[in-house]
Design a protein around this motif. Structure first.
Motif, PDB file in Angstrom:
ATOM      1  N   PRO A  52      94.491  13.051  41.691  1.00  0.00           N
ATOM      2  CA  PRO A  52      93.455  12.318  41.794  1.00  0.00           C
ATOM      3  C   PRO A  52      92.840  11.906  40.371  1.00  0.00           C
ATOM      4  N   ALA A  53      92.528  10.904  40.099  1.00  0.00           N
ATOM      5  CA  ALA A  53      91.974  10.432  38.712  1.00  0.00           C
ATOM      6  C   ALA A  53      90.766  11.300  38.120  1.00  0.00           C
ATOM      7  N   GLU A  54      89.999  12.038  39.010  1.00  0.00           N
ATOM      8  CA  GLU A  54      88.751  12.784  38.801  1.00  0.00           C
ATOM      9  C   GLU A  54      89.258  14.260  38.467  1.00  0.00           C
ATOM     10  N   THR A  55      90.572  14.726  38.516  1.00  0.00           N
ATOM     11  CA  THR A  55      90.934  15.898  38.469  1.00  0.00           C
ATOM     12  C   THR A  55      90.783  16.364  36.984  1.00  0.00           C
ATOM     13  N   ARG A  56      90.415  17.467  36.782  1.00  0.00           N
ATOM     14  CA  ARG A  56      90.219  17.902  35.337  1.00  0.00           C
ATOM     15  C   ARG A  56      91.537  18.721  35.088  1.00  0.00           C
ATOM     16  N   VAL A  57      92.312  18.367  33.970  1.00  0.00           N
ATOM     17  CA  VAL A  57      93.460  18.960  33.709  1.00  0.00           C
ATOM     18  C   VAL A  57      93.448  19.731  32.261  1.00  0.00           C
ATOM     19  N   LEU A  58      93.466  20.818  32.071  1.00  0.00           N
ATOM     20  CA  LEU A  58      92.935  21.681  31.116  1.00  0.00           C
ATOM     21  C   LEU A  58      94.567  22.449  30.556  1.00  0.00           C
ATOM     22  N   VAL A  59      94.911  22.156  29.306  1.00  0.00           N
ATOM     23  CA  VAL A  59      96.331  22.992  28.963  1.00  0.00           C
ATOM     24  C   VAL A  59      96.121  23.765  27.892  1.00  0.00           C
ATOM     25  N   GLY A  60      96.710  24.868  27.942  1.00  0.00           N
ATOM     26  CA  GLY A  60      96.655  25.765  26.674  1.00  0.00           C
ATOM     27  C   GLY A  60      98.050  26.455  26.416  1.00  0.00           C
ATOM     28  N   GLU A  61      98.500  26.513  25.475  1.00  0.00           N
ATOM     29  CA  GLU A  61      99.833  26.916  25.073  1.00  0.00           C
ATOM     30  C   GLU A  61      99.745  28.416  24.172  1.00  0.00           C
ATOM     31  N   CYS A  62     100.861  29.107  24.531  1.00  0.00           N
ATOM     32  CA  CYS A  62     100.972  30.328  23.984  1.00  0.00           C
ATOM     33  C   CYS A  62     102.101  30.185  22.989  1.00  0.00           C
ATOM     34  N   ASP A  63     101.938  30.833  21.916  1.00  0.00           N
ATOM     35  CA  ASP A  63     102.831  30.411  20.451  1.00  0.00           C
ATOM     36  C   ASP A  63     103.663  31.583  20.222  1.00  0.00           C
ATOM     37  N   ASP A  64     104.927  31.262  19.352  1.00  0.00           N
ATOM     38  CA  ASP A  64     105.958  32.202  19.526  1.00  0.00           C
ATOM     39  C   ASP A  64     105.593  32.787  18.164  1.00  0.00           C
ATOM     40  N   LEU A  65     104.430  33.429  17.859  1.00  0.00           N
ATOM     41  CA  LEU A  65     104.131  34.226  16.617  1.00  0.00           C
ATOM     42  C   LEU A  65     104.774  35.485  16.568  1.00  0.00           C
ATOM     43  N   HIS A 111      84.541  18.150  40.641  1.00  0.00           N
ATOM     44  CA  HIS A 111      85.847  17.763  40.282  1.00  0.00           C
ATOM     45  C   HIS A 111      86.831  18.884  40.053  1.00  0.00           C
ATOM     46  N   PRO A 112      87.934  18.974  40.840  1.00  0.00           N
ATOM     47  CA  PRO A 112      88.743  20.245  40.725  1.00  0.00           C
ATOM     48  C   PRO A 112      89.418  20.437  39.521  1.00  0.00           C
ATOM     49  N   ALA A 113      89.651  21.720  38.858  1.00  0.00           N
ATOM     50  CA  ALA A 113      90.249  21.647  37.681  1.00  0.00           C
ATOM     51  C   ALA A 113      91.668  22.242  37.768  1.00  0.00           C
ATOM     52  N   VAL A 114      92.708  21.835  37.144  1.00  0.00           N
ATOM     53  CA  VAL A 114      94.035  22.537  36.882  1.00  0.00           C
ATOM     54  C   VAL A 114      94.063  22.991  35.723  1.00  0.00           C
ATOM     55  N   LEU A 115      94.380  24.364  35.600  1.00  0.00           N
ATOM     56  CA  LEU A 115      94.430  24.958  34.243  1.00  0.00           C
ATOM     57  C   LEU A 115      95.862  25.217  34.049  1.00  0.00           C
ATOM     58  N   VAL A 116      96.618  24.747  33.153  1.00  0.00           N
ATOM     59  CA  VAL A 116      97.890  24.979  32.695  1.00  0.00           C
ATOM     60  C   VAL A 116      98.152  25.917  31.561  1.00  0.00           C
ATOM     61  N   VAL A 117      98.756  26.871  31.699  1.00  0.00           N
ATOM     62  CA  VAL A 117      99.170  27.938  30.568  1.00  0.00           C
ATOM     63  C   VAL A 117     100.697  27.862  30.440  1.00  0.00           C
ATOM     64  N   GLU A 118     101.088  27.301  29.448  1.00  0.00           N
ATOM     65  CA  GLU A 118     102.692  27.030  28.950  1.00  0.00           C
ATOM     66  C   GLU A 118     103.177  28.012  28.341  1.00  0.00           C
ATOM     67  N   ASP A 119     104.265  28.459  28.504  1.00  0.00           N
ATOM     68  CA  ASP A 119     105.056  29.405  27.906  1.00  0.00           C
ATOM     69  C   ASP A 119     104.220  30.606  28.047  1.00  0.00           C
ATOM     70  N   VAL A 120     103.982  31.137  29.023  1.00  0.00           N
ATOM     71  CA  VAL A 120     103.080  32.288  29.264  1.00  0.00           C
ATOM     72  C   VAL A 120     104.075  33.430  28.876  1.00  0.00           C
ATOM     73  N   HIS A 121     105.408  33.386  28.689  1.00  0.00           N
ATOM     74  CA  HIS A 121     106.126  34.683  28.245  1.00  0.00           C
ATOM     75  C   HIS A 121     105.886  34.998  26.886  1.00  0.00           C
ATOM     76  N   TRP A 122     105.094  34.303  26.128  1.00  0.00           N
ATOM     77  CA  TRP A 122     104.520  34.354  24.817  1.00  0.00           C
ATOM     78  C   TRP A 122     103.258  34.901  24.619  1.00  0.00           C
ATOM     79  N   ALA A 123     102.653  35.043  25.753  1.00  0.00           N
ATOM     80  CA  ALA A 123     101.152  35.332  25.862  1.00  0.00           C
ATOM     81  C   ALA A 123     100.573  36.600  25.309  1.00  0.00           C
ATOM     82  N   ASP A 124      99.677  36.798  24.680  1.00  0.00           N
ATOM     83  CA  ASP A 124      99.136  37.880  24.218  1.00  0.00           C
ATOM     84  C   ASP A 124      98.384  38.564  25.336  1.00  0.00           C
TER      85      ASP A 124
END
Length: 869
Positions: A52-65, A111-124
């Motif tokens: 739905p258009a009103e959905t908040r999509v939040l995206v965070g990425e984990c880095d390969d540091l 408005h519902p939120a979708v929190l995406v955490v990408e590449d969580v295998h690199w998460a601290d």
């Protein structure tokens, strides 16, 4: 890649449905996993179009540091979330503040939120802790949590394992394993991109990996398929001018998206010099940052560079970051290490470690300090001792016992040289604690003794109180109760003099537990006083420890109703405070409680919380899991678990560890018809326990020895096992029934000479699924001449028409969820080899040619009814 997304339509529909469920108040977790380049990011990017258009999509990425940024993926949310969460994650020192801000952000309505955490295998570690916090509460939030990761990079010891294990216990979890493209899809993409490419060759080189297919197609020109995907990526650089290639190489050594200020500092032409690379599809350029279209492109470029060139480029990044106020210390250290700049590592490493520790990223803090300590000669003796102490504490926190002990021993040696008595005494007390945590009793006792000796003359009542209380704790844990009380009472007086409620609670705990377990019921009052002192002072760790000792002793005393009174507030406190060590321990105690109630499924579920790095919880968790399997007939699995539990228990030298493991080994030997094995398992530990006052394991071990024909001194206690050993089965059965232990009640009833009692016991055991003990009673009934002995359920077929055992049925359901053998092993707490054997048996019994066919056959047979992935 439209065709790739088309082939992912089923997954997109499931994501959209999960998001709609979150909007309706049914928060859930979605796991999107597969190999690098399989299309996880593409799926996530396509997802908003289905929402739905009103959905908040939040995206965070984990880095390969090399060492991750603390709270890295949540820092990426700054600018897209409210000011409270932004401030909390940027300041990072208060975990509870971060957690509460995350909850408030995701609970925002309408408005519902979708929190995406990408590449969580690199998460601290701090990010993993925050995600664990969210997973435990997600069902109460109008939010969807989407985690993407490379499952082939998550080994059995990977930090992500703990989070995935917790996710598996969530009420609503959806797994989306991504498959490679079909040959038909590769053919369509090949024909659309280059008419002169051979689709079969493209498929052969790429195995259908979507990213690899795209790169090979884009690299065409001669009509030949490049021999490797790296060659395909590098082929796309051909024809670019030297300045653009140099810019790409510069950006490639930065393992994250590159923010605009850093680009402007590194590249003479800024983003304007990246136009050609963007047109070639190598980069994604946005107003605020630039990133490679896929990390595999970045790696291909970076890996192609000569070492000298990589060092030069990392030096440039380091210089640019140093020139910018407020640069992340973790990034500074990463590029300093890549550039071989030991001065910069020594300058920024301690701060990076402090930032990580403050955010709760203890693995990252330990890694930073490990890097710093490679150049010990750059610090004074006092500075080095401080760094070693910090490294020992961080290693202790992440259960790296060997590193913690070695570092703390080095710190102690330096404090001796420096002649700092207070610091030496404090370090010795810490060394004692670390030795105990590692399961090494003797050196823990020795360090504790010396700590008290040193601090006697330091003039610091607080440090001395802590050291004396530590000694009392070790004496209590090793069942030297009278000594524990003497030391503990001295610690109480010192803590009161110093006005320190934390140490006072610690000392009261040791004295109360020692007295209670030594046979003095008044000790319980002192233990509860320890709890009250800690709660009043807001000392969560000491309150949790008081709860844990109260509950453990109540369980040992078969006072299960009382234990039920303390378990909920204890777990709620540990959960709210995010004290994961004690929360794990309390879950294991709840597993012990459910095991006593013969709620074996629930017991296994809670015991699995203890199957991680926290050694004090791992031993009892292994024991509970083993005893469940022993009583259900899974002796092979139980043997592996008990072997590890016994190894841990012996190293601790504590009866609270060796007693339960010895009893489990004795029970296993008895059920397999091995009286000599019973004596070997129970005899030595019983000899150790028989002279101790109030030893809770003496009665059970004595019972097993009596069953095996080994004469033991009569235990005059009122424990039901003591009554059974004396042949008073009726009294024992009544006590077991009153305590709420149906399995033990049935076993005691089965000792009756009356066949009617034994038939009653048999019915109860059959209802519990306790096949090994039921088999023994059936044999006894036949020996007594009972003609009509109920056959009971057939172990192999009672639950399903395919003849699967209970364990094989579990494996089928996990296969249907898309789990690998390694993931199944982690979930079931067995070795991968054992799972391999179960999978082979399942394939044969279901007549399934491949793992993918297992789910189809299982569904046809109704084996998945009521099971949701």
């Amino acid at each position: 890649m439209d065709l790739c997304i088309l082939e992912r339509e089923f997954e997109l529909v499931r994501l959209a449905a999960a998001a709609q469920g979150a909007a309706d108040g049914a928060g859930s977790v979605v796991l999107v996993f597969g190999e690098a380049g399989i299309g996880k990011s593409s799926l996530v990017k396509a997802m908003p179009e289905r929402l739905p258009a009103e959905t908040r999509v939040l995206v965070g990425e984990c880095d390969d540091l090399a060492t991750r940024r603390p709270l890295g993926p949540f820092r990426d949310l700054v600018g897209s979330v409210g000011s409270e969460l932004a401030r909390a994650v940027m300041e990072g020192g208060d975990r509870n503040r971060v957690y509460e801000a995350l909850l408030d952000e995701l609970a925002r309505t309408p408005h519902p939120a979708v929190l995406v955490v990408e590449d969580v295998h690199w998460a601290d570690e701090a990010s993993l802790d925050a995600l664990r916090f969210l997973v435990r509460r997600i069902e109460r939030l109008p939010a969807l949590l989407v985690l993407t990761y490379r499952d082939d990079e998550v080994s059995s010891g990977h930090p992500l394992r703990h989070l995935l294990g917790q996710v598996s216990r969530a009420q609503r979890v959806h797994r989306l394993p991504l498959a490679r493209l079909s040959l038909a899809a590769v053919r369509t993409l090949s024909e659309a991109g280059r008419l002169d490419l051979d689709p079969a060759k493209v498929y052969q080189v790429t195995s259908g990996n979507p990213f690899f297919v795209a790169e090979v197609v884009a690299a065409g020109g001669t009509g030949a398929v490049p021999p490797t995907v790296v060659d395909a990526v590098l082929a796309r650089l051909r024809g670019l001018d030297a300045a653009t290639v140099a810019a790409l190489e510069q950006l490639a050594v930065v393992p994250s998206a590159v923010e605009r200020p850093l680009i402007d500092a590194l590249l003479a032409d800024g983003v304007a010099g990246l136009t050609a690379a963007e047109q070639r599809g190598l980069l994604a350029v946005a107003p605020e940052r630039v990133a490679f279209r896929h990390d595999l492109i970045r790696r291909a470029v970076a890996d192609s560079l000569p070492a000298a060139r990589r060092i030069e480029l990392n030096r440039s990044v380091l210089a640019a970051l140093v020139a910018r106020p407020g640069s992340d210390a973790a990034r500074l250290v990463h590029h300093a290490a890549q550039a071989g700049d030991e001065d910069a590592i020594a300058r920024y490493g301690p701060d990076a470690a402090r930032d990580a520790a403050g955010a709760g990223a203890h693995r990252e803090a330990a890694a930073q300090l490990r890097l710093v300590l490679r150049a010990r000669h750059r610090y004074t003796a006092a500075e080095l001792a401080d760094l070693l102490e910090r490294y020992a504490v961080e290693s202790y926190t992440i259960a790296d016992s060997a590193a913690a002990v070695a570092a703390q021993q080095d710190a102690v040696a330096l404090r001796r040289e420096l002649g700092d008595i207070r610091a030496l005494g404090a370090d010795l007390r810490w060394l004692s604690r670390i030795h105990w945590w590692a399961g090494d009793a003797a050196p823990a006792q020795e360090a504790a003794r010396e700590a008290v000796t040193v601090l006697e003359h330091a003039g610091d009542d607080r440090l001395l109180a802590l050291a004396v209380s530590n000694t009392a704790q070790l004496r209590m844990l090793s069942d030297r109760y009278a000594e524990a009380v003497v030391h503990g009472e001295r610690a109480i007086a010192l803590a009161q003099k110093a006005g320190d409620p934390a140490i006072l609670s610690h000392a009261l705990n040791n004295v109360g537990t020692a007295r209670w377990r030594g046979g003095d019921p008044a000790g319980r009052d002192q233990l509860e006083e320890s709890l009250d002192v800690a709660l009043s002072a807001g000392e969560v760790e000491h309150a949790c420890r008081a709860y844990a000792n109260l509950i453990w002793t109540l369980l040992d005393n078969l006072q299960y109703a009382e234990a039920d009174r303390f378990l909920p507030p204890a777990m709620d406190l540990a959960d709210r405070a995010e004290h994961l060590g004690f929360l794990t321990y309390l879950h294991v105690e709840l597993a012990m409680r459910r095991f006593a109630a013969a709620d074996w499924d629930d017991a296994e579920k809670h015991a699995e919380f203890g199957m991680h790095d926290f050694v004090p919880a791992r031993c009892p968790a292994l024991t509970v899991l083993a005893r469940v399997r022993i009583r259900r007939g899974g002796a092979q699995d139980a043997e592996e678990l008990l072997a590890e539990a016994w190894e841990i228990a012996v190293r601790t030298g504590e009866l609270q560890r060796t007693g339960p493991v010895a009893a489990a080994r004795a029970e296993a030997a008895w059920l397999r018809g091995d009286p000599a094995g019973v004596v070997a398992a129970a005899g030595p530990v019983h000899a150790e326990a028989r002279d101790l006052p109030g030893a809770p394991y003496r009665a059970e071990l004595g019972y097993w020895l009596t069953l095996a024909g080994q004469p033991v001194e009569t235990d005059g206690s009122d424990h039901p096992y003591a009554w059974q050993a004396r042949g008073e089965w009726r009294r024992a059965a009544a006590l077991w029934q009153a305590a709420g232990c149906p399995y033990e009640h049935a076993v005691a009833l089965g000792q009756s000479p009356d066949p009617a009692d034994r038939l009653t016991a048999l019915a109860a055991l059959d209802a519990l699924g306790a096949e090994p003990q039921a088999r023994l009673i059936r044999a006894e009934l036949r020996r007594l001449g009972v003609r009509r002995v109920p056959r009971g359920p057939l172990a192999a077929t009672r639950d399903n028409p395919a003849g699967l055992t209970e364990r094989q049925l579990q494996v089928v359901r996990l296969l249907a969820d898309g789990l690998t053998n390694a993931e199944i092993a982690g979930r079931l707490v067995v070795s991968v080899r054992t799972v391999d054997n179960h999978v082979r048996a399942v394939l044969e019994k279901l007549d399934a040619p491949t793992r993918r066919h297992v789910a189809v056959r299982a569904a046809e047979l109704g084996l998945l009814d009521g099971h949701e992935s």
